[in-house]
Design a protein around this motif. Structure first.
Motif, PDB file in Angstrom:
ATOM      1  N   THR A   1       0.750  -1.173  -0.211  1.00  0.00           N
ATOM      2  CA  THR A   1       0.062  -0.209  -0.014  1.00  0.00           C
ATOM      3  C   THR A   1       0.889   1.233   0.037  1.00  0.00           C
ATOM      4  O   THR A   1       0.302   2.575  -0.131  1.00  0.00           O
ATOM      5  N   ALA A   2       2.098   0.988   0.361  1.00  0.00           N
ATOM      6  CA  ALA A   2       3.022   2.212   0.272  1.00  0.00           C
ATOM      7  C   ALA A   2       4.281   1.872  -0.771  1.00  0.00           C
ATOM      8  O   ALA A   2       4.766   0.836  -0.333  1.00  0.00           O
ATOM      9  N   ASN A   3       4.604   2.660  -1.647  1.00  0.00           N
ATOM     10  CA  ASN A   3       5.683   2.370  -2.426  1.00  0.00           C
ATOM     11  C   ASN A   3       6.540   3.857  -2.521  1.00  0.00           C
ATOM     12  O   ASN A   3       6.149   4.875  -2.390  1.00  0.00           O
ATOM     13  N   LEU A   4       8.031   3.352  -1.982  1.00  0.00           N
ATOM     14  CA  LEU A   4       8.810   4.478  -1.402  1.00  0.00           C
ATOM     15  C   LEU A   4       9.963   4.805  -2.529  1.00  0.00           C
ATOM     16  O   LEU A   4      10.850   5.286  -2.650  1.00  0.00           O
ATOM     17  N   GLY A   5       9.619   4.174  -3.992  1.00  0.00           N
ATOM     18  CA  GLY A   5      10.458   4.202  -4.811  1.00  0.00           C
ATOM     19  C   GLY A   5      10.633   5.756  -5.496  1.00  0.00           C
ATOM     20  O   GLY A   5      11.661   5.949  -6.328  1.00  0.00           O
ATOM     21  N   GLN A   6       9.717   6.736  -5.214  1.00  0.00           N
ATOM     22  CA  GLN A   6       9.910   8.140  -5.945  1.00  0.00           C
ATOM     23  C   GLN A   6       9.974   9.111  -4.623  1.00  0.00           C
ATOM     24  O   GLN A   6       9.810  10.312  -4.912  1.00  0.00           O
ATOM     25  N   VAL A   7      10.613   8.678  -3.634  1.00  0.00           N
ATOM     26  CA  VAL A   7      10.645   9.727  -2.409  1.00  0.00           C
ATOM     27  C   VAL A   7      11.997  10.568  -2.795  1.00  0.00           C
ATOM     28  O   VAL A   7      13.058  10.011  -3.141  1.00  0.00           O
ATOM     29  N   GLN A   8      11.598  11.803  -2.699  1.00  0.00           N
ATOM     30  CA  GLN A   8      12.884  12.670  -3.156  1.00  0.00           C
ATOM     31  C   GLN A   8      13.335  13.237  -1.894  1.00  0.00           C
ATOM     32  O   GLN A   8      14.509  14.023  -1.685  1.00  0.00           O
ATOM     33  N   MET A   9      12.579  13.560  -0.945  1.00  0.00           N
ATOM     34  CA  MET A   9      12.949  13.950   0.508  1.00  0.00           C
ATOM     35  C   MET A   9      12.583  12.989   1.779  1.00  0.00           C
ATOM     36  O   MET A   9      11.556  12.720   1.689  1.00  0.00           O
ATOM     37  N   LEU A  10      13.685  12.974   2.695  1.00  0.00           N
ATOM     38  CA  LEU A  10      13.491  12.187   3.871  1.00  0.00           C
ATOM     39  C   LEU A  10      13.848  12.959   5.066  1.00  0.00           C
ATOM     40  O   LEU A  10      14.759  13.594   5.113  1.00  0.00           O
ATOM     41  N   VAL A  11      12.882  12.963   6.203  1.00  0.00           N
ATOM     42  CA  VAL A  11      13.270  13.880   7.353  1.00  0.00           C
ATOM     43  C   VAL A  11      13.354  12.492   8.204  1.00  0.00           C
ATOM     44  O   VAL A  11      12.258  11.694   8.537  1.00  0.00           O
ATOM     45  N   LEU A  12      14.195  12.473   8.975  1.00  0.00           N
ATOM     46  CA  LEU A  12      14.582  11.775  10.194  1.00  0.00           C
ATOM     47  C   LEU A  12      14.424  12.621  11.436  1.00  0.00           C
ATOM     48  O   LEU A  12      15.387  13.341  11.685  1.00  0.00           O
ATOM     49  N   ASP A  13      13.085  12.668  12.086  1.00  0.00           N
ATOM     50  CA  ASP A  13      12.798  13.455  13.301  1.00  0.00           C
ATOM     51  C   ASP A  13      13.220  12.869  14.452  1.00  0.00           C
ATOM     52  O   ASP A  13      12.806  11.716  14.726  1.00  0.00           O
ATOM     53  N   GLU A  14      13.980  13.611  15.467  1.00  0.00           N
ATOM     54  CA  GLU A  14      14.162  12.978  16.756  1.00  0.00           C
ATOM     55  C   GLU A  14      15.233  11.603  16.442  1.00  0.00           C
ATOM     56  O   GLU A  14      14.784  10.628  17.010  1.00  0.00           O
ATOM     57  N   ALA A  15      15.997  11.728  15.646  1.00  0.00           N
ATOM     58  CA  ALA A  15      16.810  10.565  15.049  1.00  0.00           C
ATOM     59  C   ALA A  15      17.469   9.765  16.178  1.00  0.00           C
ATOM     60  O   ALA A  15      17.557   8.592  16.265  1.00  0.00           O
ATOM     61  N   ASP A  16      18.010  10.485  17.134  1.00  0.00           N
ATOM     62  CA  ASP A  16      18.592   9.989  18.307  1.00  0.00           C
ATOM     63  C   ASP A  16      17.561   9.212  19.349  1.00  0.00           C
ATOM     64  O   ASP A  16      17.838   8.014  19.589  1.00  0.00           O
ATOM     65  N   ARG A  17      16.327   9.612  19.083  1.00  0.00           N
ATOM     66  CA  ARG A  17      15.346   8.877  20.021  1.00  0.00           C
ATOM     67  C   ARG A  17      15.349   7.609  19.099  1.00  0.00           C
ATOM     68  O   ARG A  17      14.756   6.696  19.751  1.00  0.00           O
ATOM     69  N   MET A  18      15.182   7.605  17.956  1.00  0.00           N
ATOM     70  CA  MET A  18      14.782   6.370  17.258  1.00  0.00           C
ATOM     71  C   MET A  18      15.655   5.544  17.261  1.00  0.00           C
ATOM     72  O   MET A  18      15.520   4.062  17.287  1.00  0.00           O
ATOM     73  N   LEU A  19      17.009   5.971  17.286  1.00  0.00           N
ATOM     74  CA  LEU A  19      18.043   4.907  17.521  1.00  0.00           C
ATOM     75  C   LEU A  19      17.984   4.314  19.031  1.00  0.00           C
ATOM     76  O   LEU A  19      18.242   2.984  19.051  1.00  0.00           O
ATOM     77  N   ASP A  20      17.841   5.230  19.980  1.00  0.00           N
ATOM     78  CA  ASP A  20      17.523   4.689  21.324  1.00  0.00           C
ATOM     79  C   ASP A  20      16.593   3.516  21.585  1.00  0.00           C
ATOM     80  O   ASP A  20      16.579   2.724  22.177  1.00  0.00           O
TER      81      ASP A  20
END
Length: 504
Positions: A173-192
């Motif tokens: 239901t989601a295709n990421l093949g045409q993504v031009q911009m990516l935001v990783l918000d609170e990236a440190d938290r996501m790694l934690d």
DNA sequence: AAAAAAC
């Protein structure tokens, strides 16, 4: 859906001392960025005129197409600093066509928690309302079908938590093949939180030629490694950290015994007349229990944590934002990013194990330049955590003394319960505690500084705490998936992907 | 030591 607050155009991330770098940032107007009229109209509608330091620095860089490594927490206007240029850059691709093929996912925004995803989405919706760009938010704990339907119709901007996004990818239901911009918000938290494997899988689905924006409260070695692998010649943007030197947040610590904490929270709320406060606990069980206990003391409360259903979480948060409850008792699910307008105070029932989480927690108050109180309880076995916090923020916290109003005189306090007059029994502080013996006398060390905590019998085994608020929230209509921790672990053992990796 | 996140 939810009653969202827009990000604050605040300047409160300027510390008490002169901020070296941020002070040099020109206080331009939003008009200076060359944003399209339909975007400017939405900004004006939100009432924002002057960009925050992070916005002033990041927006031109994002507009230029460069990758960004941004050090900023939510509450500094970070969401707008990536949302506005995303809208601007995608605007030429906006189409009024109803064909899904004309609306591929062009921008993907990932956040660590569901509530944060929802909040970021609310901002993107608000800023993009006069454009033909479509956006949607997907996260776990709620029905997939409406999300799938929105994705099938096509959206240019997708806000998501990683797990549910991968689910949609698997379901096609989601295709990421045409993504031009990516935001990783609170990236440190996501790694934690152990999201690295999920992030890697998502990143591998994206085109190489894309713009990546990484926002993190800290630039740890792990974050630098992540940036080294997935960012291309990023521009680093650091604004004055919205840290505890902000003069608009008063920080006080009260030394209390563990068993006195509940009474202390009740006392603080009453003594200061707090009408709206987030109380942070270190555990989910502790949060539910505390919510129940302070409700018994007459404070309208609700708990929010990962063992509650998503509709319960949303209901608690919405009720809190609507001022229908006085105390939101939370785990660190609410520590980062959540934007509650004019929150006057936070209380740390437990000191966080990670000193950085202290800064995140107290960052919920004193936003938009308003003043706020950060009140912490510290039991004898939390002194190490307190020392770590003071080391991180580079100054000692003010020590406070809790003086109990209308504290019963000793004779009265020692009187057996049956001799008390009616009415005196009301209120949590008159109740017997596990520290009282059968004659109503306290045992153990002197604990005259605080009211005894309400009864702490084993009520954690009772039916889970439920807020008495209305159940008319639309989300409540859908059957809720079971989300209890043990079951999830069993599911993982039964062949689900192991999702838990050590975050530190 | 605990939190969060897909079915």
């Amino acid at each position: 859906m939810s009653d969202h607050s827009a990000p604050q155009a605040d300047t409160s991330d300027v510390s008490g001392q002169p901020a070296p770098a941020a002070a040099a940032a020109p206080a331009v107007s939003f008009d200076a960025f060359g944003l399209a009229p339909e975007i400017r109209k939405a900004i004006a509608e939100q009432g924002y005129t002057t960009p925050t330091p992070i916005q002033a620095q990041a927006i031109p860089v994002v507009l230029s197409g460069r990758d960004v490594m941004g050090a900023a927490q939510t509450g500094t206007g970070k969401t707008a600093s990536f949302s506005l240029p995303i809208l601007q850059r995608l605007l030429p691709l906006a189409s009024t066509s109803t064909s899904p093929a004309r609306h591929p996912i062009r921008a993907l925004i990932l956040t660590p928690t569901r509530e944060l995803a929802d909040q970021v989405a609310a901002n993107v919706f608000a800023y993009g309302k006069y454009t033909a760009l479509r956006s949607a938010v997907v996260f776990g704990g709620v029905d997939m079908n409406p999300q799938s339907e929105a994705l099938r119709r096509g959206v240019e901007i997708l806000i998501a938590t990683p797990g549910r996004l991968l689910d949609h990818v698997q379901q096609k239901t989601a295709n990421l093949g045409q993504v031009q911009m990516l935001v990783l918000d609170e990236a440190d938290r996501m790694l934690d939180m152990g999201f690295l494997p999920d992030l890697q899988r998502i990143l591998n689905l994206l085109p190489d030629s894309r713009q990546t924006l990484l926002f993190s409260a800290t630039f740890s070695n792990e974050i630098k490694r992540l940036a080294g692998s997935y960012l291309r010649d990023p521009q680093t943007i650091e604004t004055a950290v919205r840290n505890s030197t902000a003069t608009n947040v008063t920080q006080v610590v009260y030394e209390v015994n563990e068993g006195d904490k509940t009474g202390a929270v009740v006392q603080l709320i009453r003594e200061r007349g707090l009408k709206q406060v987030i109380v942070f606990c270190n555990s989910k069980i502790g949060a539910s229990r505390l919510a129940r206990q302070i409700e018994k003391a007459g404070i309208v409360a609700a708990a929010i944590h990962g063992d509650r259903t998503q509709s319960e979480r949303m209901q608690a948060l919405d009720a809190f934002k609507r001022n229908e409850i006085e105390a939101l008792v939370a785990t660190d699910v609410a520590a980062r990013g959540l934007d509650i307008a004019e929150l006057p105070a936070v209380i740390n029932f437990d000191l966080p194990f990670n000193a950085e989480d202290y800064v995140h927690r107290i960052g919920r108050t004193g936003r938009a330049g308003a003043s706020g109180d950060a009140l912490s309880l510290c039991s004898p076995n939390e002194r190490k955590q307190l020392a770590d916090i003071e080391k991180l923020i580079k100054r000692p916290l003010e020590r406070g003394t809790l003086v109990v109003e209308s504290a019963p005189p000793r004779e009265e306090r020692d009187r057996p319960p049956r001799r008390r007059e009616e009415g005196e029994q009301h209120g949590a502080r008159r109740e017997r505690t596990r520290f009282d013996d059968d004659n109503g006398r306290r045992r153990g060390p002197d604990r005259t500084r605080f009211q005894p905590a309400p009864i702490v019998h084993d009520d954690i085994f009772y039916k889970p705490y439920e807020p008495s608020a209305s159940t008319t929230a639309p989300e409540a209509a859908a059957p809720e998936p079971e989300r209890k921790g043990p079951k999830r672990q069993v599911a993982a053992l039964l062949g689900g992907l192991p999702r838990k990796t050590s975050g530190n």
